[in-house]
Design a protein around this motif. Structure first.
Motif, short mmCIF file in Angstrom:
data_model
loop_
_atom_site.label_atom_id
_atom_site.label_comp_id
_atom_site.label_asym_id
_atom_site.label_seq_id
_atom_site.Cartn_x
_atom_site.Cartn_y
_atom_site.Cartn_z
N GLY A 38 24.10 -56.03 45.31
CA GLY A 38 25.46 -55.91 44.74
C GLY A 38 26.52 -55.84 45.82
N ASN A 40 28.75 -58.08 46.75
CA ASN A 40 29.93 -58.94 46.63
C ASN A 40 31.21 -58.16 46.35
OD1 ASN A 40 28.43 -58.61 44.10
ND2 ASN A 40 30.19 -59.62 43.16
N ARG A 41 31.08 -56.91 45.91
CA ARG A 41 32.31 -56.14 45.64
C ARG A 41 32.02 -54.64 45.66
NH1 ARG A 41 32.56 -55.01 39.55
NH2 ARG A 41 31.14 -56.49 38.59
N ILE A 43 31.47 -50.74 46.24
CA ILE A 43 30.85 -49.94 47.31
C ILE A 43 29.87 -50.81 48.11
CG2 ILE A 43 29.62 -47.80 47.84
CD1 ILE A 43 30.40 -46.77 45.03
N ARG A 63 24.76 -61.65 43.01
CA ARG A 63 24.26 -62.42 41.86
C ARG A 63 24.76 -63.86 41.95
NH1 ARG A 63 24.91 -59.91 36.00
NH2 ARG A 63 26.88 -59.24 36.91
N ASP A 87 19.60 -61.92 41.31
CA ASP A 87 19.97 -61.40 39.99
C ASP A 87 18.95 -60.34 39.62
OD1 ASP A 87 20.59 -60.77 37.42
OD2 ASP A 87 20.63 -62.83 36.68
N LEU A 88 19.40 -59.10 39.56
CA LEU A 88 18.46 -57.99 39.32
C LEU A 88 17.95 -57.93 37.89
CD1 LEU A 88 20.39 -55.48 41.53
CD2 LEU A 88 18.05 -56.27 41.94
N ASN A 112 22.05 -50.67 45.58
CA ASN A 112 23.42 -50.26 45.27
C ASN A 112 23.91 -50.80 43.91
OD1 ASN A 112 26.48 -49.80 45.90
ND2 ASN A 112 26.28 -52.00 45.55
N THR A 167 22.92 -43.46 42.37
CA THR A 167 22.84 -42.93 41.02
C THR A 167 24.21 -42.36 40.64
OG1 THR A 167 21.58 -41.46 39.57
CG2 THR A 167 21.92 -40.70 41.85
N TYR A 185 24.48 -45.94 29.97
CA TYR A 185 24.59 -45.89 31.44
C TYR A 185 24.01 -44.58 31.98
CZ TYR A 185 26.88 -45.57 36.04
OH TYR A 185 27.14 -45.41 37.39
N LYS A 189 20.71 -43.96 34.48
CA LYS A 189 20.71 -43.30 35.78
C LYS A 189 19.72 -42.12 35.80
CE LYS A 189 23.82 -45.78 38.05
NZ LYS A 189 23.46 -46.62 39.20
N GLY A 216 30.17 -39.99 43.63
CA GLY A 216 31.39 -39.40 43.05
C GLY A 216 32.26 -40.54 42.55
N VAL A 218 34.73 -43.44 42.59
CA VAL A 218 35.17 -44.40 43.62
C VAL A 218 35.96 -45.50 42.92
CG1 VAL A 218 34.42 -45.90 45.50
CG2 VAL A 218 33.00 -43.93 44.85
N THR A 220 36.57 -48.60 42.06
CA THR A 220 35.98 -49.94 42.00
C THR A 220 36.18 -50.47 40.58
OG1 THR A 220 33.85 -49.13 41.24
CG2 THR A 220 34.15 -49.27 43.65
N1 LIG Z 1 32.47 -46.39 41.23
C1 LIG Z 1 32.06 -45.18 40.85
O1 LIG Z 1 32.90 -44.30 40.57
C2 LIG Z 1 30.61 -44.85 40.76
C3 LIG Z 1 30.25 -43.54 40.40
C4 LIG Z 1 28.91 -43.21 40.33
C5 LIG Z 1 27.94 -44.15 40.65
N2 LIG Z 1 28.30 -45.42 41.01
C6 LIG Z 1 27.23 -46.37 41.34
O2 LIG Z 1 27.53 -47.01 42.58
C7 LIG Z 1 26.96 -48.31 42.59
C8 LIG Z 1 28.00 -49.32 43.01
O3 LIG Z 1 29.00 -49.33 42.00
P1 LIG Z 1 30.47 -49.89 42.20
O4 LIG Z 1 31.38 -48.80 41.82
O5 LIG Z 1 30.62 -50.52 43.51
O6 LIG Z 1 30.51 -50.96 41.00
P2 LIG Z 1 31.09 -52.43 40.86
O7 LIG Z 1 32.30 -52.62 41.66
O8 LIG Z 1 31.14 -52.64 39.39
O9 LIG Z 1 29.91 -53.33 41.49
C9 LIG Z 1 28.68 -53.41 40.86
C10 LIG Z 1 27.84 -54.39 41.64
O10 LIG Z 1 26.56 -54.49 40.98
C11 LIG Z 1 26.31 -55.87 40.79
N3 LIG Z 1 25.45 -56.17 39.65
C12 LIG Z 1 25.61 -55.84 38.35
N4 LIG Z 1 24.64 -56.39 37.62
C13 LIG Z 1 23.85 -57.09 38.45
C14 LIG Z 1 22.70 -57.90 38.32
N5 LIG Z 1 22.13 -58.14 37.13
N6 LIG Z 1 22.15 -58.47 39.42
C15 LIG Z 1 22.71 -58.27 40.63
N7 LIG Z 1 23.80 -57.53 40.84
C16 LIG Z 1 24.37 -56.96 39.75
C17 LIG Z 1 27.68 -56.50 40.58
O11 LIG Z 1 27.59 -57.91 40.74
P3 LIG Z 1 28.56 -58.89 39.86
O12 LIG Z 1 29.89 -58.87 40.53
O13 LIG Z 1 27.86 -60.21 39.95
O14 LIG Z 1 28.60 -58.33 38.47
C18 LIG Z 1 28.44 -55.79 41.69
O15 LIG Z 1 28.18 -56.38 42.93
C19 LIG Z 1 26.38 -48.55 41.19
O16 LIG Z 1 25.01 -48.31 41.18
C20 LIG Z 1 27.12 -47.50 40.35
O17 LIG Z 1 26.38 -47.15 39.20
C21 LIG Z 1 29.63 -45.79 41.08
#
Ligand SMILES: NC(=O)c1ccc[n+]([C@@H]2O[C@H](COP(=O)([O-])OP(=O)(O)OC[C@H]3O[C@@H](n4cnc5c(N)ncnc54)[C@H](OP(=O)(O)O)[C@@H]3O)[C@@H](O)[C@H]2O)c1
Length: 266
Positions: A38, A40-41, A43, A63, A87-88, A112, A167, A185, A189, A216, A218, A220
């Motif tokens: 993950g 591409n965007r 964290i 992906r 693709d996960l 991630n 997580t 969701y 987790k 925490g 973030v 995104t």
């Molecule tokens: N942001 C927060 O506040 C927060 C809080 C707690 C935990 N987290 C965890 O931190 C991690 C990163 O989250 P983020 O905030 O950076 O989220 P995000 O910006 O939504 O990024 C999610 C990433 O996961 C990828 N992904 C989703 N489905 C996929 C699949 N089937 N195959 C491959 N890649 C896939 C997305 O790819 P696409 O662009 O192709 O969809 C993207 O690169 C996640 O595990 C999230 O649960 C985040």
């Protein structure tokens, strides 16, 4: 026979050489390798950026790499970054990537990627969306386990031997009854946490450390989609803090570790 003796001699000399270098206080020449999903965007992109700047070899998966413009730009500036399509939600995609990297040591396998899903399809009082439930469970809970299995030999061959998964505090069973919503969701987790803790028990004797990291809030796309945006930290700060936690990981008990290093109740 002669070939075997020559090989054994070469291995002994190599081992002697590296221990002599260590004894002489020379810096290690080992270049660690990270595989991050993950990337591409969010964290994940920041993980890729910061590990690349630390001069690690980074295998950054996305992906749809053709749509990953920021990651592509990073790769054009750093030869130590390679982008791979993954693709996960597709088991064959995972096994194909593992086959491609057979024999490549990986120091840190960083699971991630995550999928939040639509909040409305997983809230009591609305219509539960079962296909979405399956995809959330598959990406968040099952895929990190399959990745760990597929890349186990790579991690065993790495120096650091770390398997990490991102997580969420809202997946904590202990804290779950504080508020509702995002049920799928959060279940995914909690399931991830249990799966990775069970995995830790399986691999502990082989020296692997499993880390469950809680970023925490973030800022995104995921936080925006959740409706809680506006008070989170930047992906840059989050990745920096989490890398600090990964660096310090030496416990083989797979606790939930917050970005500030504190323990979140399971
Ligand atoms: N942001 C927060 O506040 C927060 C809080 C707690 C935990 N987290 C965890 O931190 C991690 C990163 O989250 P983020 O905030 O950076 O989220 P995000 O910006 O939504 O990024 C999610 C990433 O996961 C990828 N992904 C989703 N489905 C996929 C699949 N089937 N195959 C491959 N890649 C896939 C997305 O790819 P696409 O662009 O192709 O969809 C993207 O690169 C996640 O595990 C999230 O649960 C985040």
């Amino acid at each position: 026979m002669t070939k075997v003796l020559v090989l054994l001699l070469a291995m002994t000399l190599a081992a002697f050489g590296s221990s002599a270098a260590l004894a002489a206080g020379e810096p290690s020449t080992h270049v660690p390798t990270l595989l991050v999903t993950g990337a591409n965007r969010g964290i994940g992109l920041e993980f890729a950026r910061q590990y690349v700047e630390r001069e690690w070899k980074v295998i950054a998966t996305a992906r749809d790499p053709s749509n990953a413009s920021e990651l592509q730009q990073l790769a054009s500036q750093h030869s130590n970054l390679v982008i791979e399509k993954l693709d996960l939600a597709d088991n064959a995609s995972i096994t194909a990537l593992a086959k491609k990297y057979r024999g490549q040591p990986i120091d840190v396998l960083l699971n991630n990627a995550g999928y939040l899903g639509e909040p409305d399809g997983q809230a009591l009082g609305k219509t539960f969306d079962y296909p979405m439930f399956e995809e959330i469970m598959r990406v968040n809970a099952y895929a990190p386990l399959l990745m760990s299995q597929a890349f186990l030999e790579n991690v065993l061959a790495g120096e650091q031997k770390k398997i990490i998964a991102l997580t969420s505090g809202i997946g904590s069973v202990t804290l779950a009854s504080r508020f509702g919503g995002l049920v799928f969701y959060r279940m995914s987790k909690a399931s991830l946490d249990l799966g990775m803790r069970a995995l830790q028990a399986d691999v502990r004797s082989r020296g692997i450390k499993v880390g469950l990291l809680v970023p925490g809030e973030v800022e995104t796309q995921m936080l925006r989609d959740s409706g809680y945006s506006g008070r989170g930290k930047s992906p840059d700060d989050a990745a920096r803090a989490l890398i600090g936690v990964i660096d310090g990981l030496n416990d083989q008990d797979a606790k939930l570790l917050s970005f500030d290093g504190t323990i979140v109740p399971f």
